[in-house]
Design a protein around this motif. Structure first.
Motif, short mmCIF file in Angstrom:
data_model
loop_
_atom_site.label_atom_id
_atom_site.label_comp_id
_atom_site.label_asym_id
_atom_site.label_seq_id
_atom_site.Cartn_x
_atom_site.Cartn_y
_atom_site.Cartn_z
N ASP A 1 0.80 -1.22 0.00
CA ASP A 1 0.00 0.00 0.00
C ASP A 1 0.84 1.28 0.00
OD1 ASP A 1 0.83 -0.51 2.63
OD2 ASP A 1 -0.99 0.36 3.51
N ASN A 2 2.15 1.15 -0.05
CA ASN A 2 3.02 2.32 -0.10
C ASN A 2 3.36 2.62 -1.57
OD1 ASN A 2 4.99 4.29 0.15
ND2 ASN A 2 5.92 3.34 1.95
N VAL A 3 2.42 3.24 -2.23
CA VAL A 3 2.53 3.53 -3.67
C VAL A 3 3.71 4.47 -3.95
CG1 VAL A 3 1.31 4.50 -5.65
CG2 VAL A 3 0.08 3.10 -3.99
N ALA A 4 3.94 5.42 -3.06
CA ALA A 4 5.05 6.36 -3.27
C ALA A 4 6.39 5.62 -3.29
CB ALA A 4 5.05 7.43 -2.19
N SER A 5 6.57 4.62 -2.44
CA SER A 5 7.83 3.87 -2.44
C SER A 5 7.99 3.04 -3.70
CB SER A 5 7.93 2.98 -1.20
OG SER A 5 8.29 3.76 -0.09
N CYS A 6 6.89 2.58 -4.25
CA CYS A 6 6.94 1.87 -5.52
C CYS A 6 7.48 2.81 -6.61
CB CYS A 6 5.55 1.37 -5.90
SG CYS A 6 5.50 -0.31 -6.54
N ARG A 7 7.00 4.05 -6.62
CA ARG A 7 7.47 5.03 -7.61
C ARG A 7 8.93 5.38 -7.39
NH1 ARG A 7 2.31 7.47 -6.70
NH2 ARG A 7 3.32 9.02 -5.37
N VAL A 8 9.35 5.52 -6.13
CA VAL A 8 10.76 5.82 -5.84
C VAL A 8 11.64 4.69 -6.35
CG1 VAL A 8 12.46 6.07 -3.98
CG2 VAL A 8 10.32 7.37 -3.91
N ALA A 9 11.24 3.46 -6.09
CA ALA A 9 12.02 2.31 -6.57
C ALA A 9 12.16 2.36 -8.08
CB ALA A 9 11.36 1.00 -6.13
N GLN A 10 11.07 2.57 -8.77
CA GLN A 10 11.10 2.61 -10.24
C GLN A 10 11.96 3.75 -10.75
OE1 GLN A 10 6.90 2.88 -10.91
NE2 GLN A 10 6.58 0.67 -10.75
N LYS A 11 11.81 4.94 -10.19
CA LYS A 11 12.59 6.11 -10.62
C LYS A 11 14.08 5.93 -10.32
CE LYS A 11 8.92 9.52 -10.23
NZ LYS A 11 8.45 10.72 -9.52
N SER A 12 14.41 5.10 -9.35
CA SER A 12 15.80 4.85 -8.97
C SER A 12 16.41 3.70 -9.76
CB SER A 12 15.90 4.54 -7.47
OG SER A 12 15.33 5.58 -6.71
N GLY A 13 15.64 3.12 -10.68
CA GLY A 13 16.14 2.03 -11.52
C GLY A 13 15.96 0.65 -10.94
N TYR A 14 15.24 0.53 -9.84
CA TYR A 14 14.98 -0.77 -9.22
C TYR A 14 13.80 -1.42 -9.93
CZ TYR A 14 18.07 0.17 -5.25
OH TYR A 14 19.16 0.41 -4.46
N LEU A 15 13.94 -2.68 -10.29
CA LEU A 15 12.89 -3.41 -10.99
C LEU A 15 12.08 -4.25 -10.02
CD1 LEU A 15 14.99 -4.63 -14.06
CD2 LEU A 15 13.51 -2.61 -13.90
N PHE A 16 10.77 -4.27 -10.21
CA PHE A 16 9.89 -5.10 -9.38
C PHE A 16 10.25 -6.56 -9.59
CE2 PHE A 16 6.13 -7.78 -8.96
CZ PHE A 16 5.83 -7.54 -7.64
N GLN A 17 10.38 -7.31 -8.48
CA GLN A 17 10.73 -8.72 -8.54
C GLN A 17 9.61 -9.64 -8.07
OE1 GLN A 17 13.64 -9.88 -9.89
NE2 GLN A 17 13.91 -7.73 -10.41
N GLU A 18 9.00 -9.29 -6.93
CA GLU A 18 8.02 -10.22 -6.36
C GLU A 18 7.21 -9.56 -5.26
OE1 GLU A 18 9.80 -13.47 -4.11
OE2 GLU A 18 11.51 -12.19 -3.63
#
Length: 178
Positions: A141-158
């Protein structure tokens, strides 16, 4: 230990540096924010809690278990604390570690968290030769952290199952060594 970014036409310079005792008031001001407190596990809402937080951060640096950086923005009125970034579980012989962060309420929505996470990630890969992967974890439920991860080049894994102290499932995002 200081890591610096340059200012650009759209972004002021950022400095990542070790926390110090003089940061107590800025730390307490950041922790007045209920949104920040929702996503953090260690309170720093009183002077005593803030001093314990700063002592723990210093001790973690000294024993090499965690590397927390105060993120300072060079603003019009001088330097100001805007965030915290942390590297957890890094060691000379470990291939994986974890990054975390929080952003002060007055600094949200300006791209500071992705810039600071990117700076920390580069530092981690440069400092720890065996490091192959960094993970960024957050609740679903932390949508902002999902965006930070993506903007930082981190790819969703699981999706990770909930486990105390986190009541909801989480996401694991990964950045591999360059």
């Amino acid at each position: 230990m200081v890591i610096e970014s340059r200012a650009s036409a759209t972004s002021p310079a950022l400095v990542l540096r070790r926390w110090c005792a003089d940061d107590l008031d800025a730390l307490l001001a950041a922790y007045r924010d209920p949104v920040l407190r929702r996503w953090t596990r260690v309170p720093a809402t009183t002077a005593a809690e803030g001093r314990r937080w700063l002592d723990r951060v210093r001790d973690d640096w000294d024993d090499g278990s965690r590397y927390s950086f105060a993120v300072i923005e060079d603003g019009v009125d001088g330097p100001r604390l805007v965030a915290n970034v942390v590297l957890k579980g890094a060691a000379p012989d470990r291939p994986a570690a974890e990054v975390g962060y929080w952003t002060a309420s007055w600094a949200r929505g300006r791209g500071i968290a992705p810039r600071a996470v990117t700076m920390l990630s580069r530092w981690a890969f440069d400092r720890f030769e065996a490091l192959e992967r960094l993970d960024l974890l957050h609740q679903v439920d932390n949508v902002a952290s999902c965006r930070v991860a993506q903007k930082s080049g981190y790819l969703f894994q699981e999706v990770l199952p909930a486990r105390p102290p986190f009541p909801l499932d989480g996401h694991r995002h990964t950045l591999t060594a360059p």
